[in-house]
Design a protein around this motif. Sequence first.
Motif, mmCIF file in Angstrom:
data_model
loop_
_atom_site.group_PDB
_atom_site.id
_atom_site.type_symbol
_atom_site.label_atom_id
_atom_site.label_comp_id
_atom_site.label_asym_id
_atom_site.label_seq_id
_atom_site.Cartn_x
_atom_site.Cartn_y
_atom_site.Cartn_z
ATOM 1 N N ALA A 1 -39.643 23.206 28.488
ATOM 2 C CA ALA A 1 -40.787 22.290 28.543
ATOM 3 C C ALA A 1 -40.698 21.281 27.408
ATOM 4 O O ALA A 1 -40.924 20.070 27.606
ATOM 5 N N PHE A 2 -40.335 21.754 26.226
ATOM 6 C CA PHE A 2 -40.185 20.854 25.077
ATOM 7 C C PHE A 2 -39.138 19.780 25.367
ATOM 8 O O PHE A 2 -39.364 18.587 25.153
ATOM 9 N N VAL A 3 -37.979 20.230 25.876
ATOM 10 C CA VAL A 3 -36.884 19.297 26.152
ATOM 11 C C VAL A 3 -37.292 18.288 27.223
ATOM 12 O O VAL A 3 -36.958 17.101 27.138
ATOM 13 N N ARG A 4 -38.051 18.745 28.211
ATOM 14 C CA ARG A 4 -38.487 17.812 29.263
ATOM 15 C C ARG A 4 -39.466 16.780 28.718
ATOM 16 O O ARG A 4 -39.385 15.598 29.048
ATOM 17 N N GLY A 5 -40.369 17.218 27.859
ATOM 18 C CA GLY A 5 -41.289 16.268 27.230
ATOM 19 C C GLY A 5 -40.532 15.249 26.390
ATOM 20 O O GLY A 5 -40.796 14.044 26.450
ATOM 21 N N ALA A 6 -39.576 15.749 25.619
ATOM 22 C CA ALA A 6 -38.773 14.865 24.758
ATOM 23 C C ALA A 6 -37.958 13.890 25.611
ATOM 24 O O ALA A 6 -37.866 12.700 25.300
ATOM 25 N N SER A 7 -37.379 14.404 26.703
ATOM 26 C CA SER A 7 -36.562 13.550 27.576
ATOM 27 C C SER A 7 -37.424 12.504 28.271
ATOM 28 O O SER A 7 -37.023 11.340 28.404
ATOM 29 N N ASP A 8 -38.615 12.921 28.707
ATOM 30 C CA ASP A 8 -39.483 11.993 29.437
ATOM 31 C C ASP A 8 -39.984 10.857 28.553
ATOM 32 O O ASP A 8 -40.063 9.708 28.998
ATOM 33 N N VAL A 9 -40.330 11.170 27.304
ATOM 34 C CA VAL A 9 -40.821 10.079 26.445
ATOM 35 C C VAL A 9 -39.673 9.118 26.119
ATOM 36 O O VAL A 9 -39.877 7.903 26.009
ATOM 37 N N CYS A 10 -38.458 9.640 26.005
ATOM 38 C CA CYS A 10 -37.292 8.755 25.797
ATOM 39 C C CYS A 10 -37.086 7.876 27.028
ATOM 40 O O CYS A 10 -36.888 6.659 26.902
ATOM 41 N N ALA A 11 -37.138 8.490 28.203
ATOM 42 C CA ALA A 11 -36.934 7.725 29.438
ATOM 43 C C ALA A 11 -37.981 6.620 29.564
ATOM 44 O O ALA A 11 -37.692 5.522 30.052
ATOM 45 N N ALA A 12 -39.205 6.905 29.099
ATOM 46 C CA ALA A 12 -40.293 5.925 29.195
ATOM 47 C C ALA A 12 -40.016 4.673 28.381
ATOM 48 O O ALA A 12 -40.614 3.620 28.624
ATOM 49 N N VAL A 13 -39.120 4.764 27.406
ATOM 50 C CA VAL A 13 -38.808 3.579 26.587
ATOM 51 C C VAL A 13 -37.322 3.213 26.695
ATOM 52 O O VAL A 13 -36.768 2.541 25.822
ATOM 53 N N ASP A 14 -36.676 3.677 27.790
ATOM 54 C CA ASP A 14 -35.261 3.355 28.030
ATOM 55 C C ASP A 14 -34.321 3.856 26.939
ATOM 56 O O ASP A 14 -33.291 3.240 26.665
ATOM 57 N N ALA A 15 -34.692 4.965 26.311
ATOM 58 C CA ALA A 15 -33.795 5.583 25.334
ATOM 59 C C ALA A 15 -33.276 6.890 25.923
ATOM 60 O O ALA A 15 -33.738 7.340 26.977
ATOM 61 N N GLN A 16 -32.314 7.487 25.245
ATOM 62 C CA GLN A 16 -31.736 8.712 25.751
ATOM 63 C C GLN A 16 -32.037 9.857 24.787
ATOM 64 O O GLN A 16 -31.819 9.734 23.576
ATOM 65 N N TYR A 17 -32.542 10.970 25.308
ATOM 66 C CA TYR A 17 -32.730 12.156 24.465
ATOM 67 C C TYR A 17 -31.429 12.931 24.492
ATOM 68 O O TYR A 17 -30.957 13.317 25.555
ATOM 69 N N VAL A 18 -30.831 13.123 23.323
ATOM 70 C CA VAL A 18 -29.491 13.706 23.303
ATOM 71 C C VAL A 18 -29.446 15.050 22.579
ATOM 72 O O VAL A 18 -28.404 15.471 22.091
ATOM 73 N N GLY A 19 -30.592 15.746 22.543
ATOM 74 C CA GLY A 19 -30.572 17.130 22.072
ATOM 75 C C GLY A 19 -30.777 17.278 20.592
ATOM 76 O O GLY A 19 -31.372 16.422 19.943
ATOM 77 N N GLY A 20 -30.309 18.388 20.054
ATOM 78 C CA GLY A 20 -30.551 18.612 18.645
ATOM 79 C C GLY A 20 -30.149 19.977 18.177
ATOM 80 O O GLY A 20 -29.126 20.514 18.583
ATOM 81 N N ASP A 21 -30.966 20.556 17.321
ATOM 82 C CA ASP A 21 -30.639 21.824 16.699
ATOM 83 C C ASP A 21 -31.776 22.807 16.941
ATOM 84 O O ASP A 21 -32.909 22.421 17.230
ATOM 85 N N LEU A 22 -31.465 24.086 16.825
ATOM 86 C CA LEU A 22 -32.474 25.138 16.927
ATOM 87 C C LEU A 22 -32.461 25.932 15.634
ATOM 88 O O LEU A 22 -31.415 26.126 15.032
ATOM 89 N N ASP A 23 -33.606 26.425 15.243
ATOM 90 C CA ASP A 23 -33.699 27.151 13.982
ATOM 91 C C ASP A 23 -34.803 28.187 14.124
ATOM 92 O O ASP A 23 -35.850 27.901 14.707
ATOM 93 N N GLU A 24 -34.558 29.391 13.619
ATOM 94 C CA GLU A 24 -35.645 30.373 13.619
ATOM 95 C C GLU A 24 -36.554 30.095 12.438
ATOM 96 O O GLU A 24 -36.079 29.931 11.308
ATOM 97 N N HIS A 25 -37.844 30.044 12.695
ATOM 98 C CA HIS A 25 -38.773 29.628 11.653
ATOM 99 C C HIS A 25 -40.128 30.275 11.936
ATOM 100 O O HIS A 25 -40.532 30.358 13.086
#
Lengths: 302, 302
Positions: free
Chosen positions: B87-111
Amino acid sequence: MDERGALALLDSELEAVGDDAAVIDGLVVTTDMLHDRTDFPDGTTRYTAGWRSVGASLSDVAAMGAEATAAVAAYAAPAFDEAELLAFVRGASDVCAAVDAQYVGGDLDEHQEFTVATTAIGRTDAPVPRSGARPGDRVCVTGTLGRTAAALELFERAASADGQEATQLQERANDLFQFSPRVAAGRALAPHATAMMDSSDGLARSLHQLAESSDCGFALDSERVPIDDAVLEVAADDAEALELATTFGEDFELVATVPEESIEAVRDATNVSISVIGTVLERDDGITLDGESLADSGYTHG
Amino acid sequence: MDERGALALLDSELEAVGDDAAVIDGLVVTTDMLHDRTDFPDGTTRYTAGWRSVGASLSDVAAMGAEATAAVAAYAAPAFDEAELLAFVRGASDVCAAVDAQYVGGDLDEHQEFTVATTAIGRTDAPVPRSGARPGDRVCVTGTLGRTAAALELFERAASADGQEATQLQERANDLFQFSPRVAAGRALAPHATAMMDSSDGLARSLHQLAESSDCGFALDSERVPIDDAVLEVAADDAEALELATTFGEDFELVATVPEESIEAVRDATNVSISVIGTVLERDDGITLDGESLADSGYTHG
């Protein structure tokens, strides 16, 4: 779901996610988050934390064979101490300067635990994948392995030492913790390497990842593994030193496969030592060290 | 040292630190860290968290008048739940798509605490500074103000409601929390704006920052402030609605100064509403709303 499973899930969701970093039209982007509990042992200075956290992202840029352009960091701590913040920024700026990149600042956040999120940006027209290793290629490693294992042992010794001895142990540990991101070596390797990644999860795990991506096997010679002098000092014997150098990880050296005939050209193009530690085999040959199977064990990032 | 003091210290240390984002050879970079306690109230979905955290960085790119290229996020949580992560990745991808940018992932960390660090990258050959406002220019704001203030009130109401009512309040709050980063409007404003920034700290504080950078004053007309309908709904009266719209912040609209003769050209170049809310004056004239001094109060990011 553990972190590796979660990362695999993300890879399957996102198109542009690359190997060590994402690449979009030649622009290389990578981000990492580090925090106190797992990444900065007691005694780590804020200068070292700045150097190391930004360096970790620059290492991912190096692993793509890219040049490094810039880095930013988000710095979170329970309180903002002026001296600590300046030390962090100087460490971050210095590691960027060491690879001809520019540290351009970031964000601050109040947070219970000291946490740093870094992003590095680079550029390359020909990113080196993890998938191109071919049987017959040689396996190369930059620099030496085991610095981080040695640093952690020294941080621990410092914690149970007193006065000047503790200070000296901590200083040595901090020095070992400040690694050189291999951007220049990555640029020298890039025109020749058939596959490349950094050794942040340890040499053994890196080779397993390259084997999976390239559908190949590896035969390694332990005598050729470049063990850092500091590991030999802290390890009980040579066997433990080799174990630490091959599995402990977090050294941020580059592991690359290069055709035999190109090794000399790579060495001529960089001042960083390039050790040839083995040969690429077929997948069925497995991954061996001195003829024994090398397990997929190593550091899992917390 | 509080966060504003710490940020000022960093600005003085680093050359390339820009206004809302750093700019190096036309490359725009900005990073932000958000976390549970202060940024994601109970009821915020992971989709909204992905949208909003990545959107906050994209808003900084918009504030430079740049086009958005890509974004990454480091996602830290006590455990990795597959549905939450997707769900997080989809939200991040959708907001990028809304401004013609690309969401290209990232890092995961236990916190221990859910924490997100985002970085957005953009490009512009002519970044709009905060420092160019000139007496006589008009003050423009994109979209409407107060959505976040209204969302927080609805999240609170949901927490003390039951069943379907709680669900509906949460859904509306999540919708309000998913703002549109004003990249397209920023591009439309860029050729004409003399100064620009985003309203993430609230309209009042943004104007104080523009006044300091541009060495100017402002006279605003409260009747022209574009108050979001949702604020009118949650506020006790019109005065409270105006107060929320001008000081609460976190709306990520753009505040820009534009010469009178260019307003029409800006409006022709974007679908986003552009409200003219006042005029740039000399520094000595201060910052006033309906003739009364407007205090430098607003949201301080935690």
